[in-house]
Design a protein around this motif. Structure first.
Motif, PDB file in Angstrom:
ATOM      1  N   THR A 108      -7.127   2.324  -0.195  1.00  0.00           N
ATOM      2  CA  THR A 108      -6.200   3.211   0.249  1.00  0.00           C
ATOM      3  C   THR A 108      -5.409   3.834   0.159  1.00  0.00           C
ATOM      4  O   THR A 108      -5.220   5.029   0.541  1.00  0.00           O
ATOM      5  CB  THR A 108      -5.260   2.766   1.919  1.00  0.00           C
ATOM      6  N   ALA A 109      -4.069   3.308  -1.014  1.00  0.00           N
ATOM      7  CA  ALA A 109      -3.602   4.376  -2.234  1.00  0.00           C
ATOM      8  C   ALA A 109      -4.197   5.436  -2.607  1.00  0.00           C
ATOM      9  O   ALA A 109      -3.678   6.979  -3.112  1.00  0.00           O
ATOM     10  CB  ALA A 109      -3.423   2.903  -2.356  1.00  0.00           C
ATOM     11  N   ASN A 110      -5.393   5.002  -3.111  1.00  0.00           N
ATOM     12  CA  ASN A 110      -6.078   5.970  -3.554  1.00  0.00           C
ATOM     13  C   ASN A 110      -6.693   7.803  -2.280  1.00  0.00           C
ATOM     14  O   ASN A 110      -6.465   8.757  -3.114  1.00  0.00           O
ATOM     15  CB  ASN A 110      -7.630   6.132  -4.481  1.00  0.00           C
ATOM     16  N   SER A 167       1.052   3.687  -2.761  1.00  0.00           N
ATOM     17  CA  SER A 167       1.018   5.347  -2.760  1.00  0.00           C
ATOM     18  C   SER A 167       1.414   5.828  -3.484  1.00  0.00           C
ATOM     19  O   SER A 167       1.081   7.913  -4.156  1.00  0.00           O
ATOM     20  CB  SER A 167       0.396   5.161  -1.171  1.00  0.00           C
ATOM     21  N   VAL A 169      -5.215   8.320  -0.008  1.00  0.00           N
ATOM     22  CA  VAL A 169      -3.363   8.906   0.382  1.00  0.00           C
ATOM     23  C   VAL A 169      -2.903   9.654  -0.158  1.00  0.00           C
ATOM     24  O   VAL A 169      -2.749  11.474  -0.064  1.00  0.00           O
ATOM     25  CB  VAL A 169      -2.400   7.785   0.809  1.00  0.00           C
ATOM     26  N   ARG A 170      -3.142   9.286  -2.164  1.00  0.00           N
ATOM     27  CA  ARG A 170      -2.813  10.801  -2.812  1.00  0.00           C
ATOM     28  C   ARG A 170      -3.819  11.681  -2.265  1.00  0.00           C
ATOM     29  O   ARG A 170      -3.450  12.533  -3.047  1.00  0.00           O
ATOM     30  CB  ARG A 170      -3.322   9.812  -4.037  1.00  0.00           C
ATOM     31  N   LYS A 212       1.278   6.518  -7.362  1.00  0.00           N
ATOM     32  CA  LYS A 212      -0.087   7.519  -7.241  1.00  0.00           C
ATOM     33  C   LYS A 212       0.216   9.618  -7.214  1.00  0.00           C
ATOM     34  O   LYS A 212      -0.258   9.245  -7.696  1.00  0.00           O
ATOM     35  CB  LYS A 212      -0.879   7.107  -6.494  1.00  0.00           C
ATOM     36  N   ILE A 213       1.226   9.285  -5.949  1.00  0.00           N
ATOM     37  CA  ILE A 213       1.420  10.687  -5.777  1.00  0.00           C
ATOM     38  C   ILE A 213       2.168  10.786  -7.532  1.00  0.00           C
ATOM     39  O   ILE A 213       1.852  12.105  -7.550  1.00  0.00           O
ATOM     40  CB  ILE A 213       2.188  10.972  -4.483  1.00  0.00           C
ATOM     41  N   ASN A 255      -5.454  -0.794  -2.805  1.00  0.00           N
ATOM     42  CA  ASN A 255      -6.066  -0.070  -3.594  1.00  0.00           C
ATOM     43  C   ASN A 255      -6.695   1.477  -3.924  1.00  0.00           C
ATOM     44  O   ASN A 255      -6.503   2.402  -3.523  1.00  0.00           O
ATOM     45  CB  ASN A 255      -6.626  -0.632  -4.562  1.00  0.00           C
ATOM     46  N   TRP A 309      -3.380  14.028   0.410  1.00  0.00           N
ATOM     47  CA  TRP A 309      -1.689  14.425   0.508  1.00  0.00           C
ATOM     48  C   TRP A 309      -1.569  15.972  -0.845  1.00  0.00           C
ATOM     49  O   TRP A 309      -1.557  16.926  -1.010  1.00  0.00           O
ATOM     50  CB  TRP A 309      -1.010  13.316  -0.434  1.00  0.00           C
ATOM     51  N   THR A 332       0.890  -1.255   0.011  1.00  0.00           N
ATOM     52  CA  THR A 332       0.411  -0.010  -0.368  1.00  0.00           C
ATOM     53  C   THR A 332       0.507   1.335   0.245  1.00  0.00           C
ATOM     54  O   THR A 332       0.849   2.214  -0.740  1.00  0.00           O
ATOM     55  CB  THR A 332      -0.995   0.265   1.186  1.00  0.00           C
TER      56      THR A 332
END
Length: 388
Positions: free
Chosen positions: A255-257, A97, A259-260, A100-101, A253, A263, A93
Motif C-alpha cells: 500500500t505504501a508503494n 507512505s 501511495v508513493r 517513501k514519498i 508495504n 502521488w 502504513t
C-alpha cells in the motif's frame, strides 16, 4: 490547453506561441530576441547568486530531511509489525507512505540531480546515491536529467511526453490504441516506479535496431538487480521478520508503494501537462540560445500552489518552473526563487502557470480523455488507413 512553440526563420524574430487545433494557447508574444537574451542573463544572475550563497543552512536542511525520513520509515515498519491491530496498521502504513514519498521526491530525485554534490559528502552525492525504487539511478539520470531536462516538452525528443504509452500532444498521430488513454494513465499511476524503470530502455530504438542487444541487456541487468532488491526487501524480508503478522506487513508495504507511485505521478503530470503548458516542435531547438532555452523551460512547466508541508511532500517539484530553470540548485531555495521568477514573468508579459493540485490534475485527465479520441478533422477513410 497545450500549444506548440515555433519561431520564424529570421534571427531577429520574436519567439511566439501558435495554437494547435482545439488547444488555445497562452500568448507569449511581444519579446524581441534581445529581450529574450536579457531575460536569460537575469535568470543567470539569480542562479549565480544562489550558487554563491549555498552553505551550512542548506546542508543542515537536507541532512534534517534525511534524518526525518529514516525515523518515519523505522516508525512505520515497527508499527506494521503490530499490523494485526487496525489502528497500528493504518498508522504504520501512513508513516511508511510519507517516508517513501520523502525518499523519492525530496531526497532521491534532488540528490540525483546533483543538487547537493557541492557538499562533497559521499553519502549524499549523485554519483553514489541509489534510491528506494525499482528504477536504477544510472538509467534514470540519463532519461531524466539529460533527455527530459534538455528537451523539455519537445514532442518527439522528450519521451516524458506520453511516456511511450500515452497520447499527450496534438502532434502525436492518433491511432485506435489511444482510445485506452485514460485506462493506461490509471495503470501508469499505480505502477509508476515500474514505468520509470523501463522508461530509459527506449523500446522504439530497440525495435528499430538503434540500440544494440548488448546495451539493452546491460540496462535490463541493472533494472533486474534493483527489482530483486526492492522485491526482497518489501515483500519478503520485512514481512518474514513479522512472523505471524506476515500478511499485514506485506499489505502495508504494498500500500505504501502504491501511495508513493500515485502521488509522484500526480505531481509530475501536473507539472508538465495542465492547461497553460506549452509543447514544442523539434524545429524550435535549431540554434536555440540560452535565453530561448530558459524561455522554453518557463513556458513548458507549471507550478502547484500549497503550504510549506505540501511543497516538501512534492520534493519542491510544486515549483516545477523553477526546477526546470535551475535543476541543480538546492530544492529548499525554490520557494524564494519563485518570487523573483514570477516577477520576471509579469515584467516581460509571460504566463506563469500555477494552480491547486486537484484543479491541475483534472485538467490533465480532461486532456487525456480528449486526446484519446480521434481528431475531428480526420476522415473515416484516414482512420481505415491508420488501422490498416
Amino acid at each position: 490547453m497545450t500549444a506548440t512553440l515555433s519561431k520564424n526563420d529570421t534571427p531577429e524574430s520574436t519567439p511566439r506561441v501558435y495554437p494547435v487545433p482545439s488547444t488555445p494557447a497562452p500568448e507569449a508574444s511581444g519579446l524581441t530576441a534581445e529581450q529574450v537574451e536579457e531575460l536569460g542573463r537575469r535568470l543567470d544572475a539569480i542562479r549565480d547568486r544562489i550558487l554563491a550563497e549555498r552553505g551550512a543552512t542548506d546542508a543542515a536542511y537536507i541532512r534534517r530531511v534525511i534524518k526525518t525520513q529514516r525515523a518515519l520509515e523505522i516508525g512505520g515498519r515497527a508499527l506494521l509489525f503490530a499490523g494485526v491491530l487496525p489502528p497500528a496498521w493504518i498508522a504504520g502504513t501512513a508513516l511508511l507512505s510519507v517516508a517513501k514519498i520523502l525518499e523519492n521526491m525530496e531526497i532521491g530525485h534532488n540528490v540525483l540531480h546533483g543538487q547537493w554534490d557541492w557538499m562533497r559528502d559521499p553519502k549524499i552525492h549523485s554519483s553514489n546515491w541509489e534510491w528506494d525504487l525499482v528504477s536504477d539511478a544510472q538509467g534514470w539520470k540519463h532519461s531524466h536529467n539529460y533527455v527530459h531536462h534538455t528537451y523539455t516538452n519537445v514532442v518527439g525528443k522528450d519521451r516524458d511526453v506520453g511516456y511511450g504509452i500515452l497520447r499527450l500532444s496534438e502532434e502525436q498521430p492518433w491511432r485506435p490504441y489511444y482510445l485506452g488513454n485514460p485506462v493506461y494513465n490509471v495503470l501508469l499511476s499505480m505502477f509508476f516506479e515500474w514505468g520509470v524503470a523501463l522508461h530509459d530502455l527506449e523500446y522504439e530504438k530497440v525495435i528499430s535496431g538503434e540500440k544494440t542487444k548488448g546495451e539493452v541487456w546491460a540496462q535490463l541487468k541493472r533494472i533486474g538487480r534493483k527489482v530483486g532488491r526492492q522485491f526482497t526487501k518489501d515483500y519478503l524480508v520485512f514481512p518474514a521478520l513479522a512472523g505471524p503478522f506476515f500478511l499485514p506487513v506485506l499489505l502495508g508495504n504494498a500500500t505504501a508503494n502504491l501511495v508513493r507511485n500515485v502521488w509522484s505521478h500526480a505531481v509530475i503530470f501536473c507539472g508538465h501537462f495542465p492547461d497553460g503548458t506549452v509543447q514544442f516542435t523539434e524545429e524550435q531547438l535549431e540554434g536555440e540560445t540560452r535565453g530561448q532555452w530558459y524561455l522554453r523551460q518557463m513556458l513548458g512547466s507549471a507550478n502547484l500552489d500549497g503550504s510549506p508541508f505540501f511543497h516538501l511532500m512534492t520534493g519542491n517539484l510544486s515549483f516545477q518552473i523553477e526546477h526546470h530553470l535551475f535543476p541543480d540548485l538546492p530544492s529548499n531555495r525554490y520557494a524564494e526563487i519563485a518570487t523573483e521568477v514570477r516577477a520576471l514573468c509579469a515584467e516581460y508579459g509571460l504566463p506563469y502557470t500555477t494552480g491547486r493540485l486537484p484543479t491541475q490534475y483534472l485538467q490533465v485527465v480532461r486532456k487525456l480523455v480528449r486526446l484519446a479520441l480521434p481528431p475531428k478533422h480526420v476522415r473515416p477513410a484516414d482512420l481505415a488507413l491508420v488501422e490498416g
